[in-house]
Design an enzyme around this catalytic site. Sequence first.
Site, PDB file in Angstrom:
ATOM      1  N   ASN A 208      -7.830   1.000  -7.396  1.00 48.52           N
ATOM      2  CA  ASN A 208      -7.186   0.269  -8.488  1.00 48.52           C
ATOM      3  C   ASN A 208      -8.239  -0.493  -9.279  1.00 48.52           C
ATOM      4  O   ASN A 208      -9.427  -0.454  -8.935  1.00 48.52           O
ATOM      5  CB  ASN A 208      -6.085  -0.653  -7.948  1.00 48.52           C
ATOM      6  CG  ASN A 208      -6.635  -1.679  -6.986  1.00 48.52           C
ATOM      7  OD1 ASN A 208      -7.443  -2.528  -7.354  1.00 48.52           O
ATOM      8  ND2 ASN A 208      -6.214  -1.600  -5.725  1.00 48.52           N
ATOM      9  N   ASP A 278      -0.542   0.092  -1.861  1.00 44.79           N
ATOM     10  CA  ASP A 278       0.764   0.122  -1.192  1.00 44.79           C
ATOM     11  C   ASP A 278       0.958   1.446  -0.452  1.00 44.79           C
ATOM     12  O   ASP A 278       1.744   1.526   0.486  1.00 44.79           O
ATOM     13  CB  ASP A 278       1.888  -0.041  -2.225  1.00 44.79           C
ATOM     14  CG  ASP A 278       1.880  -1.438  -2.819  1.00 44.79           C
ATOM     15  OD1 ASP A 278       1.484  -2.375  -2.096  1.00 44.79           O
ATOM     16  OD2 ASP A 278       2.242  -1.593  -4.000  1.00 44.79           O
ATOM     17  N   LYS A 288     -14.580  18.001   1.463  1.00 46.35           N
ATOM     18  CA  LYS A 288     -14.127  17.933   0.069  1.00 46.35           C
ATOM     19  C   LYS A 288     -13.082  19.026  -0.182  1.00 46.35           C
ATOM     20  O   LYS A 288     -13.306  20.191   0.210  1.00 46.35           O
ATOM     21  CB  LYS A 288     -15.337  18.139  -0.851  1.00 46.35           C
ATOM     22  CG  LYS A 288     -15.013  17.988  -2.290  1.00 46.35           C
ATOM     23  CD  LYS A 288     -16.227  18.228  -3.153  1.00 46.35           C
ATOM     24  CE  LYS A 288     -15.813  18.295  -4.603  1.00 46.35           C
ATOM     25  NZ  LYS A 288     -16.750  19.014  -5.420  1.00 46.35           N
ATOM     26  N   PHE A 323      -0.467 -13.556  -3.923  1.00 41.30           N
ATOM     27  CA  PHE A 323      -0.559 -13.275  -5.356  1.00 41.30           C
ATOM     28  C   PHE A 323       0.498 -12.248  -5.732  1.00 41.30           C
ATOM     29  O   PHE A 323       0.839 -11.387  -4.919  1.00 41.30           O
ATOM     30  CB  PHE A 323      -1.941 -12.708  -5.699  1.00 41.30           C
ATOM     31  CG  PHE A 323      -2.947 -13.765  -6.032  1.00 41.30           C
ATOM     32  CD1 PHE A 323      -3.424 -14.613  -5.050  1.00 41.30           C
ATOM     33  CD2 PHE A 323      -3.422 -13.906  -7.334  1.00 41.30           C
ATOM     34  CE1 PHE A 323      -4.352 -15.593  -5.357  1.00 41.30           C
ATOM     35  CE2 PHE A 323      -4.357 -14.880  -7.645  1.00 41.30           C
ATOM     36  CZ  PHE A 323      -4.816 -15.721  -6.663  1.00 41.30           C
ATOM     37  N   LYS A 337       9.249 -12.503  -3.541  1.00 46.59           N
ATOM     38  CA  LYS A 337       8.092 -12.249  -2.674  1.00 46.59           C
ATOM     39  C   LYS A 337       7.733 -13.511  -1.887  1.00 46.59           C
ATOM     40  O   LYS A 337       7.420 -13.451  -0.702  1.00 46.59           O
ATOM     41  CB  LYS A 337       6.909 -11.801  -3.557  1.00 46.59           C
ATOM     42  CG  LYS A 337       5.749 -11.227  -2.799  1.00 46.59           C
ATOM     43  CD  LYS A 337       4.749 -10.556  -3.750  1.00 46.59           C
ATOM     44  CE  LYS A 337       3.518 -10.079  -3.024  1.00 46.59           C
ATOM     45  NZ  LYS A 337       2.537  -9.458  -3.897  1.00 46.59           N
TER      46      LYS A 337
END
Length: 396
Positions: A208, A278, A288, A323, A337
Amino acid sequence: MLKGKKILIGISGGIAAYKTPLLIRELIKRDCQVKVVVTQNALEFVTLTTLQTLSQNEVYYNMFSNNEYSTEHISLTDWADCFVVAPATANIIGKFANAIADCPLSTSFLAFDKDVFIAPSMNTKMYSNPLVKRNIHTLKENGINIISSTQGFLACGYEGEGRMQEPIEIVKFLKEFYSKKLELKDKTILVTAGGTQEQIDAVRYIGNNSSGKMGYCIAEELASRGANVILVSAKTHLEVQNNNINRINVVSSEEMFVQTTKHFPKCDVAILSAAVADYKPINQEKNKIKKAQTNLNLTLTPTKDILATLGKEKKKNQILVGFALETDDELENAKKKLINKNLDFIVLNSLNDKGAGFGTPTNKITIIDKNQKIEHFKLKTKEEVAIDIVNKLVSL
Ligand SMILES: Cc1cc2nc3c(=O)[nH]c(=O)nc-3n(C[C@H](O)[C@H](O)[C@H](O)COP(=O)(O)O)c2cc1C
């Protein structure tokens, strides 16, 4: 130590006022924010233009400005973390010691309930006058920090005690004061930072956009206030600065889970700012994956929920901060949350806010605590945001 501190400088009408602009410069150089309040007589020695230019803020010098209704002595004193009066004349010391509030500086002093420092400066004979000595003693007894005058050559031609400490010495005094007052000394705090990588095969991963900057700024801010920080860091180009930070490098969400659950039991606080995947590929190919002209399906499986796990393990004396990076129904999702993961407070940043979230040097946060108190903050640098988050932690 002084970085990010909001300092109110008070200047009264002594000759040493010519040195106060240098004090302001030294503080600005150390990333402090400075505002200034002066007596009318101080302006005989130093100009508004100089003070305003150096502090980058308007100077408060008139109790009853014609422009608008305002109680500047209250808003200024609410704003500041500490109040430094340099130079402090015999006159202003006398007013302080006797709770007289007849000018912006003396009124601000009376309204101020945080750390106050005064640097007396006057002629030797004035300084050794028992009445002045008594006033200084009264201030000391009432918790005011006195930056004692030194011996030396005085502007009036006298040689002796009464000379204001040099600006650099005043800065040193403040630094030493705050290093002793390390509010998080003896606390061990776990911080996570960066974005995890979930391996697909030998060379590819799912990642990310997190840079890790927010978590690193929090770790530095905690360490600067005396905490021992365990920083569990996903891959990032960032370096730690403070020796009180023990960095543990991880790559995947599984490694982050292992390290955070291992260290959490001995921590007083955990602040989980890392962007943890997640989902991860159910199978990770050793080699590979070869290119082919057919579709490639990856099956993903949920990763372990670190925040929820720590929330379950949390003891009464531990604090857990999470967060939330949301794109829709931000407040509602963050509130859910906060409750579901058993947090003490949650820091929400919305990707809808320009300059907030991933890959930017700035962030715009909202803090929601377990009493449902909501605090919105404006767009700030991540260093400044870290100060707000740590201030919230300290205030719990
Ligand atoms: C040139 C000059 C220098 C002065 N220097 C000092 C000083 O260093 N310390 C002091 O206590 N008073 C000093 N004074 C006297 C103060 O300016 C005077 O007491 C004044 O009322 C202080 O006002 P304030 O405390 O409201 O600023 C000086 C006066 C003059 C004319």
